[in-house]
Design a protein around this motif. Sequence first.
Motif, PDB file in Angstrom:
ATOM      1  N   HIS A  58      16.869  96.723 -13.217  1.00  0.00           N
ATOM      2  CA  HIS A  58      17.888  97.290 -14.108  1.00  0.00           C
ATOM      3  C   HIS A  58      17.281  97.509 -15.489  1.00  0.00           C
ATOM      4  N   ASP A  59      17.048  98.779 -15.829  1.00  0.00           N
ATOM      5  CA  ASP A  59      16.478  99.158 -17.123  1.00  0.00           C
ATOM      6  C   ASP A  59      17.643  99.533 -18.043  1.00  0.00           C
ATOM      7  N   LEU A  60      18.026  98.618 -18.908  1.00  0.00           N
ATOM      8  CA  LEU A  60      19.183  98.819 -19.784  1.00  0.00           C
ATOM      9  C   LEU A  60      18.686  99.188 -21.178  1.00  0.00           C
ATOM     10  N   VAL A  61      18.759 100.477 -21.508  1.00  0.00           N
ATOM     11  CA  VAL A  61      18.247 100.969 -22.797  1.00  0.00           C
ATOM     12  C   VAL A  61      19.331 101.089 -23.855  1.00  0.00           C
ATOM     13  N   SER A  62      20.593 100.932 -23.454  1.00  0.00           N
ATOM     14  CA  SER A  62      21.690 101.070 -24.419  1.00  0.00           C
ATOM     15  C   SER A  62      22.643  99.885 -24.291  1.00  0.00           C
ATOM     16  N   ILE A 155       0.136  96.510  -6.471  1.00  0.00           N
ATOM     17  CA  ILE A 155       0.255  95.125  -6.927  1.00  0.00           C
ATOM     18  C   ILE A 155      -1.177  94.629  -7.076  1.00  0.00           C
ATOM     19  N   VAL A 156      -1.524  94.152  -8.270  1.00  0.00           N
ATOM     20  CA  VAL A 156      -2.930  93.854  -8.570  1.00  0.00           C
ATOM     21  C   VAL A 156      -3.239  92.381  -8.807  1.00  0.00           C
ATOM     22  N   GLY A 157      -2.306  91.507  -8.559  1.00  0.00           N
ATOM     23  CA  GLY A 157      -2.571  90.082  -8.752  1.00  0.00           C
ATOM     24  C   GLY A 157      -1.283  89.312  -8.863  1.00  0.00           C
ATOM     25  N   GLY A 158      -1.418  88.032  -9.160  1.00  0.00           N
ATOM     26  CA  GLY A 158      -0.227  87.214  -9.296  1.00  0.00           C
ATOM     27  C   GLY A 158      -0.565  85.787  -9.664  1.00  0.00           C
ATOM     28  N   SER A 159       0.484  84.965  -9.701  1.00  0.00           N
ATOM     29  CA  SER A 159       0.318  83.543 -10.025  1.00  0.00           C
ATOM     30  C   SER A 159       1.262  82.733  -9.148  1.00  0.00           C
ATOM     31  N   GLY A 160       1.066  81.426  -9.156  1.00  0.00           N
ATOM     32  CA  GLY A 160       1.902  80.553  -8.343  1.00  0.00           C
ATOM     33  C   GLY A 160       1.698  80.836  -6.861  1.00  0.00           C
ATOM     34  N   LEU A 161       2.780  81.093  -6.140  1.00  0.00           N
ATOM     35  CA  LEU A 161       2.670  81.389  -4.713  1.00  0.00           C
ATOM     36  C   LEU A 161       2.058  82.761  -4.454  1.00  0.00           C
ATOM     37  N   PHE A 162       1.850  83.536  -5.509  1.00  0.00           N
ATOM     38  CA  PHE A 162       1.252  84.864  -5.363  1.00  0.00           C
ATOM     39  C   PHE A 162      -0.181  84.923  -5.900  1.00  0.00           C
ATOM     40  N   ARG A 163      -0.867  83.795  -5.974  1.00  0.00           N
ATOM     41  CA  ARG A 163      -2.286  83.826  -6.362  1.00  0.00           C
ATOM     42  C   ARG A 163      -3.047  84.724  -5.404  1.00  0.00           C
ATOM     43  N   PHE A 164      -3.955  85.499  -5.928  1.00  0.00           N
ATOM     44  CA  PHE A 164      -4.757  86.441  -5.149  1.00  0.00           C
ATOM     45  C   PHE A 164      -3.905  87.526  -4.487  1.00  0.00           C
ATOM     46  N   ALA A 165      -2.721  87.789  -5.026  1.00  0.00           N
ATOM     47  CA  ALA A 165      -1.826  88.788  -4.433  1.00  0.00           C
ATOM     48  C   ALA A 165      -2.403  90.191  -4.555  1.00  0.00           C
ATOM     49  N   ARG A 166      -2.058  90.992  -3.566  1.00  0.00           N
ATOM     50  CA  ARG A 166      -2.352  92.419  -3.598  1.00  0.00           C
ATOM     51  C   ARG A 166      -1.297  93.091  -2.733  1.00  0.00           C
ATOM     52  N   GLY A 167      -1.158  94.395  -2.919  1.00  0.00           N
ATOM     53  CA  GLY A 167      -0.164  95.110  -2.140  1.00  0.00           C
ATOM     54  C   GLY A 167       0.307  96.337  -2.888  1.00  0.00           C
ATOM     55  N   TYR A 168       1.549  96.711  -2.652  1.00  0.00           N
ATOM     56  CA  TYR A 168       2.100  97.881  -3.326  1.00  0.00           C
ATOM     57  C   TYR A 168       3.615  97.774  -3.395  1.00  0.00           C
ATOM     58  N   VAL A 169       4.189  98.559  -4.303  1.00  0.00           N
ATOM     59  CA  VAL A 169       5.639  98.685  -4.402  1.00  0.00           C
ATOM     60  C   VAL A 169       6.003 100.148  -4.202  1.00  0.00           C
ATOM     61  N   LEU A 170       7.180 100.355  -3.639  1.00  0.00           N
ATOM     62  CA  LEU A 170       7.766 101.687  -3.529  1.00  0.00           C
ATOM     63  C   LEU A 170       9.039 101.672  -4.378  1.00  0.00           C
ATOM     64  N   ALA A 171       9.094 102.558  -5.361  1.00  0.00           N
ATOM     65  CA  ALA A 171      10.237 102.618  -6.271  1.00  0.00           C
ATOM     66  C   ALA A 171      11.055 103.872  -5.973  1.00  0.00           C
ATOM     67  N   THR A 172      12.367 103.695  -5.863  1.00  0.00           N
ATOM     68  CA  THR A 172      13.288 104.799  -5.615  1.00  0.00           C
ATOM     69  C   THR A 172      14.440 104.685  -6.608  1.00  0.00           C
ATOM     70  N   THR A 173      14.778 105.784  -7.260  1.00  0.00           N
ATOM     71  CA  THR A 173      15.897 105.751  -8.210  1.00  0.00           C
ATOM     72  C   THR A 173      17.198 105.592  -7.438  1.00  0.00           C
ATOM     73  N   TYR A 174      17.930 104.518  -7.749  1.00  0.00           N
ATOM     74  CA  TYR A 174      19.220 104.266  -7.118  1.00  0.00           C
ATOM     75  C   TYR A 174      20.323 104.921  -7.941  1.00  0.00           C
ATOM     76  N   GLU A 175      20.211 104.761  -9.276  1.00  0.00           N
ATOM     77  CA  GLU A 175      21.231 105.338 -10.164  1.00  0.00           C
ATOM     78  C   GLU A 175      20.626 105.557 -11.543  1.00  0.00           C
ATOM     79  N   LEU A 176      20.956 106.685 -12.137  1.00  0.00           N
ATOM     80  CA  LEU A 176      20.544 106.998 -13.504  1.00  0.00           C
ATOM     81  C   LEU A 176      21.788 107.439 -14.259  1.00  0.00           C
ATOM     82  N   SER A 177      22.203 106.670 -15.263  1.00  0.00           N
ATOM     83  CA  SER A 177      23.446 106.976 -15.977  1.00  0.00           C
ATOM     84  C   SER A 177      23.182 107.904 -17.160  1.00  0.00           C
ATOM     85  N   ASN A 178      24.258 108.476 -17.672  1.00  0.00           N
ATOM     86  CA  ASN A 178      24.162 109.395 -18.816  1.00  0.00           C
ATOM     87  C   ASN A 178      23.641 108.716 -20.079  1.00  0.00           C
TER      88      ASN A 178
END
Length: 193
Positions: A58-62, A155-178
Amino acid sequence: MAKALLVSPSYFIFFIFLIFFSTTIPVFGEEYSYVQSVNPKKMKMLREKVSHFKLYWHDLVSGSNATSITVIKAVNNTTPYFGMVNIIDNPLTVGPNLSSKTVGKAQGLYASTGQEDIEISMVMNFAFTDGKYNGSTFIVLGRNNVPAKVREMPIVGGSGLFRFARGYVLATTYELSNNGNANIEYNAYVIHY
């Protein structure tokens, strides 16, 4: 009369190499004495696994509870906001509503780097605050071509349970408000121990 000691050329070359390496080994040994091998079992790195996380960003700019603040404005009010930099502390929830259970935060920044399209460079930690992964993070770093239906970032790294993490994310816009607020669905595929 003195006798000359005859040595075959192969023994002579071996002797020279022996002298050379015996004098240089301590130098190399001292130079790299701060490095040592580690047993992965002692670091609890027993078996790699792949985890899938479906989260809403949730990117809340206002509003009074903004979680994304512009710290550098766009250059000359350019159309795709070229040059704009935002610092984020965005909630990560399990459902698309902001009132859904919060399991962490996306903390970092994004910068508008496209002069012709809305393309941003993302640098953020997905920091978990709930359950088994509480205190663990993984890092997303990459290019986000916002107009695309699905955007992939590594995904280029991590800490805790994600030490040595690698992978990727897929981002999809769910909602974009005015008002500029965005709700993005992130599917993260994380390889970790």
